[in-house]
Write an enzyme that holds these catalytic residues in place. Structure first.
Site, mmCIF file in Angstrom:
data_model
loop_
_atom_site.group_PDB
_atom_site.id
_atom_site.type_symbol
_atom_site.label_atom_id
_atom_site.label_comp_id
_atom_site.label_asym_id
_atom_site.label_seq_id
_atom_site.Cartn_x
_atom_site.Cartn_y
_atom_site.Cartn_z
ATOM 1 N N ASP A 239 0.812 -1.219 0.000
ATOM 2 C CA ASP A 239 0.000 0.000 0.000
ATOM 3 C C ASP A 239 0.847 1.272 0.000
ATOM 4 O OD1 ASP A 239 -2.573 -0.948 -0.218
ATOM 5 O OD2 ASP A 239 -2.925 -1.064 1.945
ATOM 6 N N LYS A 242 -0.295 4.795 -1.138
ATOM 7 C CA LYS A 242 -1.186 5.651 -0.348
ATOM 8 C C LYS A 242 -0.521 6.947 0.080
ATOM 9 C CE LYS A 242 -4.273 2.104 1.535
ATOM 10 N NZ LYS A 242 -4.743 1.408 2.761
ATOM 11 N N HIS A 293 -2.343 -6.381 -5.833
ATOM 12 C CA HIS A 293 -2.955 -6.975 -4.632
ATOM 13 C C HIS A 293 -4.442 -6.681 -4.498
ATOM 14 C CE1 HIS A 293 -2.131 -2.926 -3.082
ATOM 15 N NE2 HIS A 293 -2.911 -3.184 -2.055
ATOM 16 N N HIS A 294 -5.000 -5.839 -5.384
ATOM 17 C CA HIS A 294 -6.454 -5.618 -5.389
ATOM 18 C C HIS A 294 -7.130 -6.251 -6.609
ATOM 19 C CE1 HIS A 294 -6.963 -3.209 -1.815
ATOM 20 N NE2 HIS A 294 -5.955 -2.434 -2.172
ATOM 21 N N ASP A 322 -3.797 -9.670 2.935
ATOM 22 C CA ASP A 322 -4.194 -8.302 3.251
ATOM 23 C C ASP A 322 -5.645 -8.238 3.716
ATOM 24 O OD1 ASP A 322 -3.987 -5.476 3.371
ATOM 25 O OD2 ASP A 322 -4.779 -5.292 1.342
#
Length: 383
Positions: A239, A242, A293-294, A322
């Site tokens: 992440d 971000k 990862h999404h 996650d």
């Protein structure tokens, strides 16, 4: 050209988190590929100066044979030698502790002789010792004259220069001994992963737990120890993008609007762009994790709507790790879910959100995963 603090000048701004990451990745990649000691020290000084927006940054080393401290790199100055223990840098190295002061001329430890010789006015100073892999102090960073309007170094500057000092001390020893510096890279990745998570007010040990879960899943899927370990050390960066998402979105307590969610989704691409140009295998793995990862097994994820095995195995593993940890953690916008509810969702999402093989291994590894969750649990904050 450096600014003379006796003359009027325009002020600079502190780096944004995204700019800071670019500086770190640019210089650590160069340092990792550099074999000459002198070149490494120049890169160290340049990295430190840019990170904390200083006019000069000096790298000091200990000369044990002469009981002296000397600068191998000093911006705008040649080599300087001082007796061990003298001056601000000597005090910092002797104590093994950082020192920063707002005006050097108000501190009796500062020696103004060099200023008198050069006409330079030293004002704010921050000194950070660095250590080798055995924990011994072998030198120090010294940043001089903050170029922002406040003209003084902050505790955040100290944190950033401490990160550079940690990398530099170990890299320096590695260069001298011709050793690998991969362990230090892992520490930087973990530290920067925490910065990314910290901006969104997420749980303190989230990146550490996701790393451990990813490692266990990788082993369960039959990966070698070395590849599973690489994924463990790459996953904390999932992440990192971000850092470029506005606080108003990251810290919003309620549901995001459609427009806000579209902005939030950009963190995957941003993280990938920050990492993709590195030639280091570990950072290449981190770039894949950040980007994918999404993604979802059925193709309904983002940013590329990849489906099935189009998604790299690193992305498929980190996705489950996650989600498992995020659901079990309290966030600003939700309470933690009970374990039974999380496990039911993961089972239900087998073949939809998650790779069926990864889900099967997750349940096989569940006892060990729960041990990690309990061991690395967050300590509740006390108001």
């Amino acid at each position: 050209m450096h600014q003379n603090f006796n003359e009027p000048h325009s002020y600079k701004l502190d780096l944004s988190p995204e700019q800071m990451l670019k500086v770190i990745f640019e210089y650590t990649a160069k340092i990792a590929n550099e074999k000459k000691l002198e070149s490494v020290l120049v890169l160290m000084a340049n990295m430190g100066r840019e990170m904390v927006v200083a006019d000069r940054c000096t790298v000091w080393l200990i000369d044990n044979t002469r009981s002296e401290l000397f600068t191998v790199v000093a911006h705008g100055v040649g080599e300087i030698r001082i007796p061990f223990g003298s001056g601000l840098v000597g005090s910092s190295i002797s104590m093994g502790q950082p020192i920063f002061i707002d005006d050097a001329y108000e501190d009796p430890r500062h020696n103004p002789d060099n200023d008198r010789k050069t006409g330079y006015r030293t004002k704010s100073i921050m000194t950070i010792p660095f250590r080798n892999n055995q924990g011994e102090v072998i030198g120090a960073y010294q940043a001089i004259n903050k170029l922002t309007e406040k003209q003084v170094f902050s505790t955040q500057d100290m944190d950033y220069l401490s990160l550079a000092a940690s990398y530099s001390g170990k890299s320096l020893e590695s260069i001298m001994l011709h050793d690998e510096i991969i362990e230090t890279q892992k520490e930087i990745i973990l530290a920067m992963g925490k910065i990314g998570e910290g901006r969104s007010k997420e749980t303190g040990n989230h990146v550490k737990r996701v790393a451990h879960y990813s490692y266990l899943l990788a082993l369960g899927l039959g990966m070698s120890e070395s590849e599973a370990d690489m994924l463990r050390n790459a996953s904390p960066m999932h992440d990192i993008g971000k850092v470029a998402i506005p606080d108003s979105i990251l810290q919003k307590p309620g549901k995001l609007t459609d427009d806000e969610f579209e902005q939030m989704k950009q963190h995957s691409d941003i993280g990938f762009r920050l990492l993709r140009n590195s030639k280091r295998q570990l950072l290449q793995a981190a770039a894949i994790v950040a980007l994918q990862h999404h993604e979802k097994w059925d193709g309904s994820g983002y940013p590329q709507a990849l489906k099935g095995e189009e998604i790299h195995i690193y992305g498929r593993i980190t996705a489950l790790a996650d989600v498992f940890d995020a659901l079990g953690s309290s966030r600003i916008y939700k309470s933690a879910w009970a374990l039974d509810r999380i496990l039911a969702l993961i089972a239900d999402e087998r073949g939809r959100h998650f790779d069926p093989k990864v889900v099967d291994v997750f349940f096989e590894q569940l006892p060990r995963i729960l041990e990690v969750r309990d061991r690395e649990a967050d300590i509740p904050e006390i108001d």
